[in-house]
Write a protein that holds these residues in place. Structure first.
Motif, PDB file in Angstrom:
ATOM      1  N   ALA A  73       5.060  -2.766  -0.178  1.00 49.04           N
ATOM      2  CA  ALA A  73       4.341  -2.725  -1.721  1.00 49.04           C
ATOM      3  C   ALA A  73       2.928  -1.585  -1.431  1.00 49.04           C
ATOM      4  O   ALA A  73       2.738  -0.587  -2.212  1.00 49.04           O
ATOM      5  CB  ALA A  73       2.950  -3.760  -1.751  1.00 49.04           C
ATOM      6  N   PHE A  92       3.688   6.353  -6.299  1.00 45.74           N
ATOM      7  CA  PHE A  92       2.876   6.286  -7.634  1.00 45.74           C
ATOM      8  C   PHE A  92       1.372   6.755  -7.780  1.00 45.74           C
ATOM      9  O   PHE A  92       1.702   7.335  -8.410  1.00 45.74           O
ATOM     10  CB  PHE A  92       2.950   4.680  -8.030  1.00 45.74           C
ATOM     11  N   VAL A  93       0.977   6.944  -6.564  1.00 47.52           N
ATOM     12  CA  VAL A  93      -1.018   7.344  -6.278  1.00 47.52           C
ATOM     13  C   VAL A  93       0.119   8.595  -7.009  1.00 47.52           C
ATOM     14  O   VAL A  93      -0.865   9.829  -7.434  1.00 47.52           O
ATOM     15  CB  VAL A  93      -1.356   6.453  -5.847  1.00 47.52           C
ATOM     16  N   ALA A 134       9.128  -1.269  -4.701  1.00 44.04           N
ATOM     17  CA  ALA A 134       8.435  -2.232  -5.318  1.00 44.04           C
ATOM     18  C   ALA A 134       9.602  -3.380  -4.878  1.00 44.04           C
ATOM     19  O   ALA A 134       9.107  -4.381  -5.570  1.00 44.04           O
ATOM     20  CB  ALA A 134       7.944  -1.672  -6.698  1.00 44.04           C
ATOM     21  N   GLN A 175       2.552   1.414  -3.352  1.00 47.64           N
ATOM     22  CA  GLN A 175       1.293   2.079  -4.498  1.00 47.64           C
ATOM     23  C   GLN A 175       0.995   3.253  -4.276  1.00 47.64           C
ATOM     24  O   GLN A 175       1.083   4.093  -4.950  1.00 47.64           O
ATOM     25  CB  GLN A 175       0.770   0.878  -3.850  1.00 47.64           C
ATOM     26  N   ASN A 176       0.894   4.016  -2.346  1.00 46.25           N
ATOM     27  CA  ASN A 176       1.206   4.962  -2.048  1.00 46.25           C
ATOM     28  C   ASN A 176       1.368   6.605  -2.870  1.00 46.25           C
ATOM     29  O   ASN A 176       0.580   7.146  -3.854  1.00 46.25           O
ATOM     30  CB  ASN A 176       0.782   5.584  -0.700  1.00 46.25           C
ATOM     31  N   SER A 179       9.632   5.043  -5.391  1.00 47.93           N
ATOM     32  CA  SER A 179       8.368   4.407  -5.948  1.00 47.93           C
ATOM     33  C   SER A 179       9.120   2.751  -6.403  1.00 47.93           C
ATOM     34  O   SER A 179       8.607   1.781  -6.247  1.00 47.93           O
ATOM     35  CB  SER A 179       7.517   4.356  -6.969  1.00 47.93           C
TER      36      SER A 179
END
Length: 57
Positions: free
Chosen positions: A28, A35-36, A9, A32-33, A5
């Protein structure tokens, strides 16, 4: 997974600085995916620990 992640980034930030908007948006989104997914797994492990379920086996 947190490393990936952060990697995406950084790629998004560098691509944005150099003007590659398409690559920046894609990286990005991937960051983000990831990290979720990491956050959901973290919450699940914390809930299991609070319930006293051993996840180390």
């Amino acid at each position: 997974m947190l490393k990936w992640s952060l990697f995406f980034a950084v790629i998004a930030a560098m691509a944005g600085l150099f003007g590659f908007a398409g690559i920046a948006v894609g990286a990005a989104g991937i960051a983000q995916n990831l990290f979720v997914v990491l956050l959901v797994l973290f919450v699940a492990v914390v809930l299991l620990a609070l319930l006293g379920i051993d996840t180390a086996s």
